[in-house]
Motif scaffolding. Structure first.
Motif, mmCIF file in Angstrom:
data_model
loop_
_atom_site.group_PDB
_atom_site.id
_atom_site.type_symbol
_atom_site.label_atom_id
_atom_site.label_comp_id
_atom_site.label_asym_id
_atom_site.label_seq_id
_atom_site.Cartn_x
_atom_site.Cartn_y
_atom_site.Cartn_z
ATOM 1 N N ILE A 20 12.728 1.230 -3.040
ATOM 2 C CA ILE A 20 12.187 1.985 -4.168
ATOM 3 C C ILE A 20 11.429 3.214 -3.673
ATOM 4 C CG2 ILE A 20 10.503 1.918 -6.055
ATOM 5 C CD1 ILE A 20 11.276 -1.020 -6.484
ATOM 6 N N MET A 21 10.675 3.052 -2.602
ATOM 7 C CA MET A 21 9.936 4.190 -2.060
ATOM 8 C C MET A 21 10.877 5.260 -1.523
ATOM 9 S SD MET A 21 6.926 3.576 -2.825
ATOM 10 C CE MET A 21 6.293 5.049 -2.025
ATOM 11 N N SER A 22 12.014 4.852 -0.976
ATOM 12 C CA SER A 22 12.974 5.844 -0.478
ATOM 13 C C SER A 22 13.612 6.595 -1.638
ATOM 14 C CB SER A 22 14.055 5.172 0.374
ATOM 15 O OG SER A 22 14.967 4.427 -0.425
ATOM 16 N N LEU A 23 13.827 5.917 -2.767
ATOM 17 C CA LEU A 23 14.356 6.596 -3.946
ATOM 18 C C LEU A 23 13.355 7.615 -4.448
ATOM 19 C CD1 LEU A 23 15.761 3.550 -5.967
ATOM 20 C CD2 LEU A 23 17.070 5.177 -4.599
ATOM 21 N N GLN A 59 0.813 -1.203 0.000
ATOM 22 C CA GLN A 59 0.000 0.000 0.000
ATOM 23 C C GLN A 59 0.850 1.258 0.000
ATOM 24 O OE1 GLN A 59 -2.600 -0.493 3.354
ATOM 25 N NE2 GLN A 59 -3.621 -2.272 2.461
ATOM 26 N N THR A 60 2.100 1.194 0.457
ATOM 27 C CA THR A 60 2.949 2.382 0.474
ATOM 28 C C THR A 60 3.362 2.796 -0.924
ATOM 29 O OG1 THR A 60 4.998 1.110 0.682
ATOM 30 C CG2 THR A 60 3.890 1.739 2.714
ATOM 31 N N ALA A 61 3.076 1.978 -1.946
ATOM 32 C CA ALA A 61 3.390 2.355 -3.319
ATOM 33 C C ALA A 61 2.369 3.330 -3.883
ATOM 34 C CB ALA A 61 3.464 1.113 -4.202
ATOM 35 N N THR A 62 1.393 3.731 -3.070
ATOM 36 C CA THR A 62 0.404 4.714 -3.488
ATOM 37 C C THR A 62 0.578 5.976 -2.661
ATOM 38 O OG1 THR A 62 -1.160 2.953 -4.011
ATOM 39 C CG2 THR A 62 -2.058 5.163 -3.769
ATOM 40 N N ARG A 115 13.417 10.800 -2.267
ATOM 41 C CA ARG A 115 14.545 11.699 -2.529
ATOM 42 C C ARG A 115 14.337 12.462 -3.832
ATOM 43 N NH1 ARG A 115 17.706 7.376 -0.348
ATOM 44 N NH2 ARG A 115 18.180 6.565 -2.429
ATOM 45 N N ARG A 116 13.752 11.793 -4.835
ATOM 46 C CA ARG A 116 13.556 12.461 -6.126
ATOM 47 C C ARG A 116 12.491 13.544 -6.031
ATOM 48 N NH1 ARG A 116 10.215 11.723 -10.653
ATOM 49 N NH2 ARG A 116 11.180 12.521 -12.542
ATOM 50 N N CYS A 117 11.502 13.286 -5.160
ATOM 51 C CA CYS A 117 10.386 14.246 -5.074
ATOM 52 C C CYS A 117 10.678 15.422 -4.151
ATOM 53 C CB CYS A 117 9.128 13.512 -4.598
ATOM 54 S SG CYS A 117 8.488 12.318 -5.795
ATOM 55 N N GLN A 118 11.803 15.369 -3.434
ATOM 56 C CA GLN A 118 12.090 16.458 -2.504
ATOM 57 C C GLN A 118 12.447 17.733 -3.249
ATOM 58 O OE1 GLN A 118 15.150 14.808 -0.008
ATOM 59 N NE2 GLN A 118 13.688 13.828 1.362
ATOM 60 N N ARG A 162 2.623 4.877 -7.369
ATOM 61 C CA ARG A 162 4.003 5.081 -7.803
ATOM 62 C C ARG A 162 4.253 4.214 -9.028
ATOM 63 N NH1 ARG A 162 5.417 9.684 -5.141
ATOM 64 N NH2 ARG A 162 5.548 9.407 -2.887
ATOM 65 N N ARG A 163 5.023 4.732 -9.952
ATOM 66 C CA ARG A 163 5.236 4.026 -11.211
ATOM 67 C C ARG A 163 6.691 3.575 -11.332
ATOM 68 N NH1 ARG A 163 2.382 3.301 -15.703
ATOM 69 N NH2 ARG A 163 0.743 4.635 -14.818
ATOM 70 N N VAL A 164 6.874 2.317 -11.663
ATOM 71 C CA VAL A 164 8.200 1.780 -11.938
ATOM 72 C C VAL A 164 8.303 1.525 -13.433
ATOM 73 C CG1 VAL A 164 9.833 -0.108 -11.520
ATOM 74 C CG2 VAL A 164 8.393 0.744 -9.652
ATOM 75 N N LEU A 165 9.393 1.995 -14.014
ATOM 76 C CA LEU A 165 9.658 1.802 -15.435
ATOM 77 C C LEU A 165 10.587 0.606 -15.614
ATOM 78 C CD1 LEU A 165 10.494 5.540 -16.280
ATOM 79 C CD2 LEU A 165 8.232 4.480 -15.984
ATOM 80 N N PHE A 166 10.399 -0.124 -16.700
ATOM 81 C CA PHE A 166 11.216 -1.310 -16.965
ATOM 82 C C PHE A 166 11.762 -1.255 -18.387
ATOM 83 C CE2 PHE A 166 8.367 -2.562 -13.605
ATOM 84 C CZ PHE A 166 9.129 -3.381 -12.792
ATOM 85 N N PHE A 167 13.003 -1.728 -18.538
ATOM 86 C CA PHE A 167 13.575 -1.891 -19.881
ATOM 87 C C PHE A 167 14.452 -3.139 -19.858
ATOM 88 C CE2 PHE A 167 14.330 1.042 -23.707
ATOM 89 C CZ PHE A 167 14.525 -0.026 -24.572
ATOM 90 N N SER A 168 14.073 -4.128 -20.663
ATOM 91 C CA SER A 168 14.786 -5.400 -20.713
ATOM 92 C C SER A 168 15.590 -5.508 -21.999
ATOM 93 C CB SER A 168 13.784 -6.560 -20.652
ATOM 94 O OG SER A 168 14.405 -7.796 -20.942
ATOM 95 N N LEU A 169 16.641 -6.317 -21.980
ATOM 96 C CA LEU A 169 17.237 -6.747 -23.235
ATOM 97 C C LEU A 169 16.197 -7.560 -24.008
ATOM 98 C CD1 LEU A 169 20.897 -7.980 -22.562
ATOM 99 C CD2 LEU A 169 20.187 -6.091 -24.021
#
Length: 469
Positions: free
Chosen positions: A460-463, A6-9, A466-469, A15-22
């Protein structure tokens, strides 16, 4: 665990996680499994992908998909290592500008981006993300032992273990004392330009991890305790061993090849632990002569078998068709085996009729064999596969490795050993079942991997904070 998800909201938005795979099957599957795991914990998911080997978005309706222009296919060559490395580097170069454009456009519309999770071989794209203010996490789809080998690569080059010319002068079974349990034969040697390309690829992967905000690795503590401890000593970033991902997120795989599910019905009619399952993955290849020896070794074993013969498996054969089997093979094995172009491997290995797995020892296949509790017959081809086979055969002792020239008599004997009633087959199967049990304990509630997923979510939530500060 629900409260962690629930902390991902925040502020009414996920909160959105982006992904990029080979863009290879063995990299795409773990990335989607991780995406499924984080989505279940409350994160929104956006998948960046190339046009080459693009995933089927209709199979993942809850995710957003962003195509990045790249249509290049690997060259057709017997030198699998060289063409694969060249293709990975080409993906980085070609995707840099279009990825920057697509990511910048997304960031203008999306405020709650937490981070980019990218394959560790996509250093250029991780640099792009950090340049736009997006924290990055590196995903390694290989073993902890393999990345330990990556970190030791300069030393191994200096010692002459990785040069084809120098390796040929050494005894194949000689232990690499600086990096046990590997032997000389377990090192992927190369020469000239290919060795230089390998050095570049591996150096970039290590740089990508060191420059990231953390390493996510598809393994588990009970399988690689010492190797994970070594990584944590050698890296300044946190390490999250959260595997086996296919057990955490079994419905999240994304197959690039059409699976023949009829083989599951065929297995239903077979006795318990009676069938040899044979599959050499999505990239490995073999010579026409090796195919013949493989076929007659399977036939002469007398065991029921399910064999995946994908198009492109045999070098020099038409890439759009399954390779032809030797004359007389079908008559010899009629009623005892079935051959398919591709199979739902996780379901096949979990089927009670499967008693052994002949594999190329790609890491995904190795993990799936471990978690199914079946002994493995290992025929590694390139890259990390030789090292994976060493762990199966020597460290975990849950299988046998086939080295050197492939001969039908050796194949038949190995199958009989693994699946026969006497020793050492009984011991192999017992150790395989024990390792399966320990894998299940790691992903169970309060197991090591389960706890590390919680730590990853909080990280991830801590990252994000920091980005939103």
């Amino acid at each position: 665990m629900g409260s962690v998800g629930q902390t991902a909201t925040a502020t009414g938005h996920r909160r959105r996680v982006l992904f990029f795979s080979l863009p290879y099957q063995g990299h795409i599957n773990p990335m989607f499994q991780l995406a499924g795991l984080l989505h279940a914990r409350g994160f929104a998911v956006t998948v960046f992908h190339t046009h080459f080997n693009a995933p089927d978005a209709s199979q993942h309706p809850a995710y957003d998909f962003v195509p990045v222009q790249f249509d290049g296919t690997p060259a057709d060559s017997a030198d699998t290592v060289r063409v694969t490395v060249e293709h990975v580097l080409a993906v980085n170069r070609a995707c840099e500008a279009p990825f920057r454009e697509r990511l910048a456009a997304l960031l203008e519309e999306e405020e709650e981006v937490a981070c980019l999770v990218a394959d560790a071989h996509l250093l250029t794209l991780m640099d792009v993300a950090r340049g736009l203010g997006v924290p990055t996490l590196a995903l390694r789809t290989g073993s902890a032992a393999c990345f330990r080998w990556f970190m030791a690569f300069p030393m191994l080059c200096d010692k002459g273990y990785l040069s084809s010319e120098e390796a040929e002068s050494q005894e194949p079974d000689m232990l690499v004392t600086e990096l046990p349990p590997y032997r000389v034969r377990d090192m992927p040697s190369a020469s000239g330009a290919t060795l230089g390309l390998m050095r570049e690829l591996i150096s970039r992967a290590v740089t990508a991890v060191n420059a990231s905000s953390g390493l996510i690795i598809n393994t588990f503590d009970a399988l690689e305790t010492d190797e994970l401890a070594s990584l944590r000593r050698g890296l300044a970033v946190p390490v999250f061993d959260i595997g086996p991902l296919h057990v955490h997120s079994p419905a999240a795989s994304s197959s690039l090849l059409r699976q023949d599910r009829g083989c599951l019905d065929w297995l239903d009619a077979r006795g318990p632990a009676s069938v040899l399952y044979v599959s050499f993955g999505s990239l490995a290849s073999m010579s026409a002569a090796d195919l013949v020896e493989t076929a007659w070794g399977i036939a002469n074993s007398g065991r029921p078998f399910l064999w995946v013969l994908r198009p492109g498996l045999v070098r020099g054969a038409p890439p759009s068709q399954p390779p032809p089997l030797p004359d007389g093979f079908h008559a010899e094995t009629r009623g005892r085996g079935t051959v398919v172009s591709w199979a739902p491997q996780e379901e096949v290995l979990a089927h009670p009729a499967v008693g052994a797995f002949w594999t190329h020892c790609g890491w995904n296949s190795t993990l799936e064999g471990v978690c199914a509790g079946v002994p493995m017959l290992c025929r590694p081809c390139f890259g990390d596969q030789m090292g994976n086979a060493r762990y199966v055969d020597h460290v975990w002792r849950t299988g046998l490795a086939l080295h050197g020239e492939l001969e039908r008599g050796k194949v038949e004997a190995a199958i009989s050993t693994m699946m026969g009633a006497g020793e050492p087959g009984t011991a192999l199967r017992g150790r395989a079942r024990d390792l399966c049990r320990r894998a299940a304990e790691c992903v169970a509630k309060a197991g090591s991997s389960d706890l590390n997923v919680d730590k990853l979510v909080n990280h991830i939530m801590s990252l994000t904070s920091r980005r939103c500060q």
